[in-house]
Design a protein around this motif. Structure first.
Motif, mmCIF file in Angstrom:
data_model
loop_
_atom_site.group_PDB
_atom_site.id
_atom_site.type_symbol
_atom_site.label_atom_id
_atom_site.label_comp_id
_atom_site.label_asym_id
_atom_site.label_seq_id
_atom_site.Cartn_x
_atom_site.Cartn_y
_atom_site.Cartn_z
ATOM 1 N N PRO A 76 -9.427 0.943 4.832
ATOM 2 C CA PRO A 76 -8.230 0.644 4.169
ATOM 3 C C PRO A 76 -7.244 1.554 4.073
ATOM 4 O O PRO A 76 -7.880 2.876 3.768
ATOM 5 C CB PRO A 76 -8.906 0.053 2.696
ATOM 6 C CG PRO A 76 -10.374 0.438 2.773
ATOM 7 C CD PRO A 76 -10.662 0.776 4.308
ATOM 8 N N ARG A 77 -6.084 1.336 4.085
ATOM 9 C CA ARG A 77 -5.102 2.121 4.037
ATOM 10 C C ARG A 77 -4.290 2.160 2.729
ATOM 11 O O ARG A 77 -4.446 1.112 2.068
ATOM 12 C CB ARG A 77 -4.034 1.918 5.228
ATOM 13 C CG ARG A 77 -4.650 2.199 6.558
ATOM 14 C CD ARG A 77 -3.438 1.909 7.687
ATOM 15 N NE ARG A 77 -3.411 0.793 7.769
ATOM 16 C CZ ARG A 77 -2.445 -0.055 8.506
ATOM 17 N NH1 ARG A 77 -1.826 0.672 9.344
ATOM 18 N NH2 ARG A 77 -2.205 -1.480 8.621
ATOM 19 N N GLU A 78 -3.892 3.255 2.580
ATOM 20 C CA GLU A 78 -3.019 3.528 1.129
ATOM 21 C C GLU A 78 -1.830 2.469 1.237
ATOM 22 O O GLU A 78 -1.040 2.563 2.157
ATOM 23 C CB GLU A 78 -2.819 4.956 0.861
ATOM 24 C CG GLU A 78 -1.846 5.134 -0.383
ATOM 25 C CD GLU A 78 -1.662 6.648 -0.648
ATOM 26 O OE1 GLU A 78 -0.833 6.805 -1.411
ATOM 27 O OE2 GLU A 78 -1.988 7.499 0.279
ATOM 28 N N ASN A 79 -1.475 1.865 0.172
ATOM 29 C CA ASN A 79 -0.368 1.041 0.025
ATOM 30 C C ASN A 79 0.764 1.887 -0.269
ATOM 31 O O ASN A 79 0.953 2.305 -1.399
ATOM 32 C CB ASN A 79 -0.536 -0.125 -0.831
ATOM 33 C CG ASN A 79 0.536 -1.120 -1.019
ATOM 34 O OD1 ASN A 79 1.425 -1.075 -0.110
ATOM 35 N ND2 ASN A 79 0.669 -2.097 -1.720
ATOM 36 N N LYS A 80 1.856 2.460 0.459
ATOM 37 C CA LYS A 80 3.170 3.130 0.367
ATOM 38 C C LYS A 80 4.175 2.173 0.075
ATOM 39 O O LYS A 80 5.252 2.741 -0.178
ATOM 40 C CB LYS A 80 3.233 3.894 1.372
ATOM 41 C CG LYS A 80 1.981 5.020 1.644
ATOM 42 C CD LYS A 80 2.208 5.954 2.658
ATOM 43 C CE LYS A 80 1.108 6.753 2.938
ATOM 44 N NZ LYS A 80 1.413 7.935 4.226
ATOM 45 N N ASN A 81 4.023 0.860 -0.181
ATOM 46 C CA ASN A 81 5.182 0.043 -0.253
ATOM 47 C C ASN A 81 5.577 -0.038 -1.667
ATOM 48 O O ASN A 81 4.669 -0.256 -2.621
ATOM 49 C CB ASN A 81 4.895 -1.390 0.072
ATOM 50 C CG ASN A 81 6.159 -2.287 -0.118
ATOM 51 O OD1 ASN A 81 7.324 -1.901 -0.408
ATOM 52 N ND2 ASN A 81 6.001 -3.512 0.639
ATOM 53 N N TYR A 83 7.421 -1.696 -3.540
ATOM 54 C CA TYR A 83 7.691 -3.110 -4.225
ATOM 55 C C TYR A 83 6.710 -3.890 -3.942
ATOM 56 O O TYR A 83 6.822 -5.155 -4.420
ATOM 57 C CB TYR A 83 9.073 -3.673 -3.066
ATOM 58 C CG TYR A 83 10.312 -2.668 -3.259
ATOM 59 C CD1 TYR A 83 10.902 -2.871 -4.378
ATOM 60 C CD2 TYR A 83 10.708 -2.184 -2.252
ATOM 61 C CE1 TYR A 83 12.175 -1.924 -4.541
ATOM 62 C CE2 TYR A 83 11.813 -1.362 -2.376
ATOM 63 C CZ TYR A 83 12.499 -1.271 -3.407
ATOM 64 O OH TYR A 83 13.751 -0.441 -3.460
ATOM 65 N N SER A 84 5.317 -3.441 -3.616
ATOM 66 C CA SER A 84 4.443 -4.480 -3.767
ATOM 67 C C SER A 84 3.879 -4.612 -5.211
ATOM 68 O O SER A 84 4.262 -3.816 -6.067
ATOM 69 C CB SER A 84 3.194 -3.743 -2.614
ATOM 70 O OG SER A 84 2.839 -2.531 -3.389
ATOM 71 N N SER A 85 2.777 -5.519 -5.186
ATOM 72 C CA SER A 85 2.469 -5.758 -6.552
ATOM 73 C C SER A 85 1.303 -4.710 -7.194
ATOM 74 O O SER A 85 1.453 -4.646 -8.420
ATOM 75 C CB SER A 85 1.751 -7.035 -6.489
ATOM 76 O OG SER A 85 0.392 -7.149 -5.371
ATOM 77 N N ASN A 86 0.942 -3.949 -6.413
ATOM 78 C CA ASN A 86 -0.167 -2.889 -6.849
ATOM 79 C C ASN A 86 1.050 -1.977 -7.656
ATOM 80 O O ASN A 86 0.456 -1.152 -8.709
ATOM 81 C CB ASN A 86 -0.613 -2.177 -5.803
ATOM 82 C CG ASN A 86 -1.985 -3.027 -5.433
ATOM 83 O OD1 ASN A 86 -2.264 -4.108 -5.894
ATOM 84 N ND2 ASN A 86 -2.256 -2.647 -4.110
ATOM 85 N N SER A 87 2.107 -1.515 -7.384
ATOM 86 C CA SER A 87 2.850 -0.492 -7.875
ATOM 87 C C SER A 87 3.843 -0.986 -8.653
ATOM 88 O O SER A 87 4.397 -0.209 -9.507
ATOM 89 C CB SER A 87 3.522 0.405 -6.813
ATOM 90 O OG SER A 87 4.217 -0.244 -5.922
ATOM 91 N N TYR A 88 3.885 -2.495 -8.805
ATOM 92 C CA TYR A 88 4.831 -2.992 -9.589
ATOM 93 C C TYR A 88 4.701 -2.891 -10.972
ATOM 94 O O TYR A 88 5.313 -2.603 -11.715
ATOM 95 C CB TYR A 88 5.025 -4.371 -9.317
ATOM 96 C CG TYR A 88 6.360 -5.097 -9.979
ATOM 97 C CD1 TYR A 88 7.525 -5.183 -9.785
ATOM 98 C CD2 TYR A 88 5.842 -6.108 -11.131
ATOM 99 C CE1 TYR A 88 8.410 -5.610 -10.597
ATOM 100 C CE2 TYR A 88 6.764 -6.766 -11.838
ATOM 101 C CZ TYR A 88 8.147 -6.536 -11.452
ATOM 102 O OH TYR A 88 8.931 -7.148 -12.426
#
Length: 93
Positions: A76-81, A83-88
């Motif tokens: 699994p890669r780190e989510n760097k977006n 605007y994604s729901s994880n960082s929202y």
């Protein structure tokens, strides 16, 4: 690459390989004719058919093993977006 959860279709593949490699069974059919004409044991015919199917099965297992060796599981890669729901939820007040 994502693998499906469906069955592998091993027996369908075996049947297709038996059909495609039908010419390998010619010695068995010759032994069957020899059984009819010269009255040799029918066990030679069944032995030749069994060897034919076992050789096909062996090569199918070799190719199946080789294809599984090439399967590399993706970590699994780190989510760097941003605007994604994880960082929202992190930035909302």
């Amino acid at each position: 690459m994502r693998k499906t959860k469906r069955a592998t279709g091993f027996f369908l593949s075996l049947i297709i390989n038996v059909i495609l490699n039908f010419e390998w069974s010619i010695p068995a059919w010759i032994l069957l004719i020899c059984h009819i004409v010269f009255e040799i044991s029918i066990l030679w015919f069944f032995l030749a058919i069994a060897v034919w199917i076992l050789v096909i099965l062996f090569w199918m297992l070799v190719f199946r093993w080789a294809s599984k060796c090439s399967y590399d599981r993706e970590l699994p890669r780190e989510n760097k977006n941003p605007y994604s729901s994880n960082s929202y939820n992190k930035y909302s007040d």
